[in-house]
Design a protein around this motif. Structure first.
Motif, PDB file in Angstrom:
ATOM      1  N   PHE A 245       0.832  -1.193   0.000  1.00  0.00           N
ATOM      2  CA  PHE A 245       0.000   0.000   0.000  1.00  0.00           C
ATOM      3  C   PHE A 245       0.877   1.257   0.000  1.00  0.00           C
ATOM      4  O   PHE A 245       0.635   2.203  -0.743  1.00  0.00           O
ATOM      5  N   SER A 246       1.918   1.253   0.820  1.00  0.00           N
ATOM      6  CA  SER A 246       2.829   2.402   0.878  1.00  0.00           C
ATOM      7  C   SER A 246       3.505   2.634  -0.466  1.00  0.00           C
ATOM      8  O   SER A 246       3.631   3.784  -0.907  1.00  0.00           O
TER       9      SER A 246
ATOM     10  N   LEU B  97       0.998   4.120  -2.791  1.00  0.00           N
ATOM     11  CA  LEU B  97       0.776   5.516  -2.415  1.00  0.00           C
ATOM     12  C   LEU B  97       1.915   6.401  -2.940  1.00  0.00           C
ATOM     13  O   LEU B  97       1.671   7.480  -3.488  1.00  0.00           O
TER      14      LEU B  97
ATOM     15  N   ARG C 265      -3.273  11.169  -3.843  1.00  0.00           N
ATOM     16  CA  ARG C 265      -2.922  10.369  -2.657  1.00  0.00           C
ATOM     17  C   ARG C 265      -4.016  10.383  -1.599  1.00  0.00           C
ATOM     18  O   ARG C 265      -4.323   9.356  -1.003  1.00  0.00           O
TER      19      ARG C 265
ATOM     20  N   VAL D  83      -6.090   7.084   0.031  1.00  0.00           N
ATOM     21  CA  VAL D  83      -6.264   6.818   1.470  1.00  0.00           C
ATOM     22  C   VAL D  83      -7.753   6.702   1.788  1.00  0.00           C
ATOM     23  O   VAL D  83      -8.190   5.755   2.455  1.00  0.00           O
TER      24      VAL D  83
ATOM     25  N   THR E 201      -9.236   3.462   0.467  1.00  0.00           N
ATOM     26  CA  THR E 201      -8.772   2.323   1.261  1.00  0.00           C
ATOM     27  C   THR E 201      -9.555   2.220   2.567  1.00  0.00           C
ATOM     28  O   THR E 201      -9.944   1.117   2.979  1.00  0.00           O
TER      29      THR E 201
ATOM     30  N   LYS F 218      -4.221  -2.962   4.865  1.00  0.00           N
ATOM     31  CA  LYS F 218      -4.067  -1.704   4.128  1.00  0.00           C
ATOM     32  C   LYS F 218      -4.858  -0.589   4.806  1.00  0.00           C
ATOM     33  O   LYS F 218      -4.372   0.545   4.911  1.00  0.00           O
TER      34      LYS F 218
ATOM     35  N   ALA G  57      -3.544   2.920   6.343  1.00  0.00           N
ATOM     36  CA  ALA G  57      -4.147   4.207   5.976  1.00  0.00           C
ATOM     37  C   ALA G  57      -4.582   4.972   7.226  1.00  0.00           C
ATOM     38  O   ALA G  57      -4.361   6.185   7.338  1.00  0.00           O
TER      39      ALA G  57
END
Length: 139
Positions: free
Chosen positions: A17-18, A21, A29, A33, A36, A54, A58
């Motif tokens: 996920f990071s 992002l 972005r 978030v 998610t 995830k 977030a």
């Protein structure tokens, strides 16, 4: 389960996920978030562990921007700057609550592995950093 500790970025799904992002356009972005977080909130049936992980990551990003939040200093956390996410505090609280409510594969995996208490404590710390839900976030 691809997890090495109870922290919000201490698992493969959060690391992925990071990375996503970081690869996302800066203007999109916050939307990633939000998507998610809302993706798990609306899940009444069985919640997949990867989706929950995830969402926890977030929520940790939102919490990091709150006065009581801890900065994201995880090796697998995002590296690129994030916009103001504090408007999503309520969503983050609701996502954490959902990840900690049955039927949740993540909850089951932590309990089955014997680390459920430590994981719940970390989730409560995140939730506390987010503060009390307000009426400002319209989901």
């Amino acid at each position: 389960m691809g997890t090495w500790d109870a922290g919000p970025f201490d698992n493969d799904a959060a690391a992925d996920f990071s990375g996503t992002l970081d690869d996302t356009d800066a203007n999109a972005r916050a939307g990633l978030v939000r998507t998610t977080l809302t993706g798990v909130i609306g899940t009444d049936d069985y919640l997949d562990a990867h989706d929950a992980q995830k969402a926890v990551a977030a929520a940790a990003l939102v919490a990091a921007q709150c006065p009581q939040g801890e900065p994201v200093r995880y090796a697998y956390g995002p590296k690129e700057p994030l916009p103001d996410l504090t408007v999503m505090r309520d969503l983050a609280v609701r996502a954490l609550d959902r990840a900690m409510t049955k039927p949740s594969e993540l909850l089951w995996l932590w309990d089955d592995a014997g680390g459920g208490d430590a994981w719940r404590a970390r989730m409560r710390d995140l939730r506390n950093a987010l503060g009390s839900p307000s009426q400002s976030d319209q989901g």
